[in-house]
Design a protein around this motif. Sequence first.
Motif, PDB file in Angstrom:
ATOM      1  N   VAL A  44       0.880  -1.163   0.000  1.00 41.39           N
ATOM      2  CA  VAL A  44       0.000   0.000   0.000  1.00 41.39           C
ATOM      3  C   VAL A  44       0.915   1.209   0.000  1.00 41.39           C
ATOM      4  O   VAL A  44       1.829   1.308   0.824  1.00 41.39           O
ATOM      5  N   LYS A  53       2.514  -0.113   3.826  1.00 36.14           N
ATOM      6  CA  LYS A  53       2.103  -1.380   4.425  1.00 36.14           C
ATOM      7  C   LYS A  53       2.338  -2.488   3.418  1.00 36.14           C
ATOM      8  O   LYS A  53       2.133  -2.298   2.223  1.00 36.14           O
ATOM      9  N   ILE A  55       1.394  -6.375   2.167  1.00 38.29           N
ATOM     10  CA  ILE A  55       0.428  -7.472   2.210  1.00 38.29           C
ATOM     11  C   ILE A  55       1.084  -8.601   1.428  1.00 38.29           C
ATOM     12  O   ILE A  55       1.152  -8.558   0.206  1.00 38.29           O
ATOM     13  N   VAL A  92      -6.603 -10.464   4.349  1.00 34.84           N
ATOM     14  CA  VAL A  92      -6.932  -9.048   4.157  1.00 34.84           C
ATOM     15  C   VAL A  92      -7.876  -8.906   2.962  1.00 34.84           C
ATOM     16  O   VAL A  92      -7.578  -9.364   1.863  1.00 34.84           O
ATOM     17  N   ASP A  96     -10.696  -3.617   3.233  1.00 40.03           N
ATOM     18  CA  ASP A  96      -9.959  -3.268   4.451  1.00 40.03           C
ATOM     19  C   ASP A  96      -8.836  -2.270   4.168  1.00 40.03           C
ATOM     20  O   ASP A  96      -8.394  -1.555   5.062  1.00 40.03           O
ATOM     21  N   ILE A  97      -8.387  -2.232   2.945  1.00 36.31           N
ATOM     22  CA  ILE A  97      -7.236  -1.401   2.579  1.00 36.31           C
ATOM     23  C   ILE A  97      -7.620  -0.253   1.659  1.00 36.31           C
ATOM     24  O   ILE A  97      -7.169   0.871   1.827  1.00 36.31           O
ATOM     25  N   GLN A 103      -6.288   5.131  -4.633  1.00 37.50           N
ATOM     26  CA  GLN A 103      -5.318   4.388  -3.829  1.00 37.50           C
ATOM     27  C   GLN A 103      -4.280   3.734  -4.736  1.00 37.50           C
ATOM     28  O   GLN A 103      -4.612   3.179  -5.770  1.00 37.50           O
TER      29      GLN A 103
END
Length: 190
Positions: A44, A53, A55, A92, A96-97, A103
């Motif tokens: 992210v 972040k 994942i 995930v 949630d992100i 984004q």
Amino acid sequence: MLHEDQEDFLRDFDILASQSFADFHQIIKQSVELSGNELASFFVCDRNWRKKKEITLINMQDDAISQQEEEYEDERRGPKPGRIPIAEMDKVRIKDIIDDPHQRLLYEYDFLNPKTFYIELMRILDADKTAEYPVCVKSTGKFISAVVPIPPLEADGEDEIALLSEFDDVLDNEDDDLPEPTFGQDIDFN
């Protein structure tokens, strides 16, 4: 989704907010024709593509280290410098992100021969109840995996052979220009 080294490569995906990053990973592998045997991670990112972040497909971080980092983190200091939070893809969900219409994510595949893809959410739409998700809705260009060639260990041309021979001669005759050592006598270097 764009690839860092190919201008003609593009993939557009539709994915449900309730699906996991593991589902996203699978559709990327399928549409790009990646082998699927390598580790991969989504990152992210902020607007400048800085990683905030991770994942990952498989979390290989030691839980004891994670616990220490959680203890270090507080409202004033934020996460420990140099470490970014890590989560596993299958745990995930997209929702949630991703909540910002623009984004940004990085998708890195195969950490030994890295392939980096840039992903940006373009729009949020209502799902088609008759469609199956995730799906690649646009595919332009074939992904070309650039493998760095390993240079040959042997000399190819006559020039290289001559140069290597000359270098060997220099190494063999390196000590010929030095005077013979004389022990117990004063040496005049002038």
